[in-house]
Write an enzyme that holds these catalytic residues in place. Sequence first.
Site, PDB file in Angstrom:
ATOM      1  N   ASN B  14     -17.715  67.305  57.736  1.00  0.00           N
ATOM      2  CA  ASN B  14     -19.117  67.346  56.886  1.00  0.00           C
ATOM      3  C   ASN B  14     -19.465  66.782  55.715  1.00  0.00           C
ATOM      4  O   ASN B  14     -18.575  65.171  55.544  1.00  0.00           O
ATOM      5  CB  ASN B  14     -18.638  68.823  55.942  1.00  0.00           C
ATOM      6  N   CYS B  15     -20.424  66.449  55.332  1.00  0.00           N
ATOM      7  CA  CYS B  15     -20.745  65.076  54.031  1.00  0.00           C
ATOM      8  C   CYS B  15     -19.864  65.119  53.334  1.00  0.00           C
ATOM      9  O   CYS B  15     -19.908  66.459  52.674  1.00  0.00           O
ATOM     10  CB  CYS B  15     -22.770  66.000  53.634  1.00  0.00           C
ATOM     11  N   PRO B  16     -19.580  64.114  52.874  1.00  0.00           N
ATOM     12  CA  PRO B  16     -19.965  62.593  52.643  1.00  0.00           C
ATOM     13  C   PRO B  16     -19.505  61.499  54.024  1.00  0.00           C
ATOM     14  O   PRO B  16     -19.610  60.855  54.249  1.00  0.00           O
ATOM     15  CB  PRO B  16     -20.743  62.221  51.833  1.00  0.00           C
TER      16      PRO B  16
END
Lengths: 155, 79
Positions: B14-16
């Site tokens: 998941n981000c980042p």
Amino acid sequence: MAKKLALIASKGSLDWAYPPFILASTAAAMGYEVHIFFTFYGLTLLKKDISDLKVSPLGNPAMPMPIPMPNLAQMLPGMESMATMMMKQKIAKKGVASIEELREACLESGVKLIACQMTVDLFDFKPTDFIDAIKFGGAASFFEFAGESDISLFM
Amino acid sequence: MMEFDKEVDARNLNCPLPILRCKKGLSDMLGNQTLKIMATDPGSEKDFAAFCKQTGHELLQLDKTENVFTFYIKKRNVA
């Protein structure tokens, strides 16, 4: 010339550890020069061992809970540990980075981490409590960098 | 089928993290080489476009299947 990002990290809970390290690591990956100034409870994020960061449902009404829980129940012993454990499980399950991982990414990409000297003295922290790759400074040293920054955020 | 010089799997991150993996992947490549990187983060489509725009790397192609984005990114020529 590289763009510059100046952050102030003032909170030391597991949830609030994310914004500064996410933004700093991403900005560095995009070629920004990044400084983070850690003050008050944010200093916790510079300690060698950050595996014990916690999140509290108390005073945090927007935190999603599996069942609705009145404030009075949230202050019971063990509630904070339970909320922290649940949050960590969710973080791992959803492929969200750990704080250790993001901090490491920041260090690898040259993000400068500055510990507020005044808070270090105030809370009787020792320089040896912290990871090696930091500098100590005061408000003036923050402005030296922030004054030339393109983006400056307090969190 | 797009040709590439290196492949990075950033699926289920998941981000980042996909962007950080991309940056890391590009770091030891030569200018004009192509990185293939796969991600499942729904935000990655916008994020990779923004990353390339800011850094000067070229997003050559984006393949979308049901829930996987495959980006082909040509590294900026650092001459």
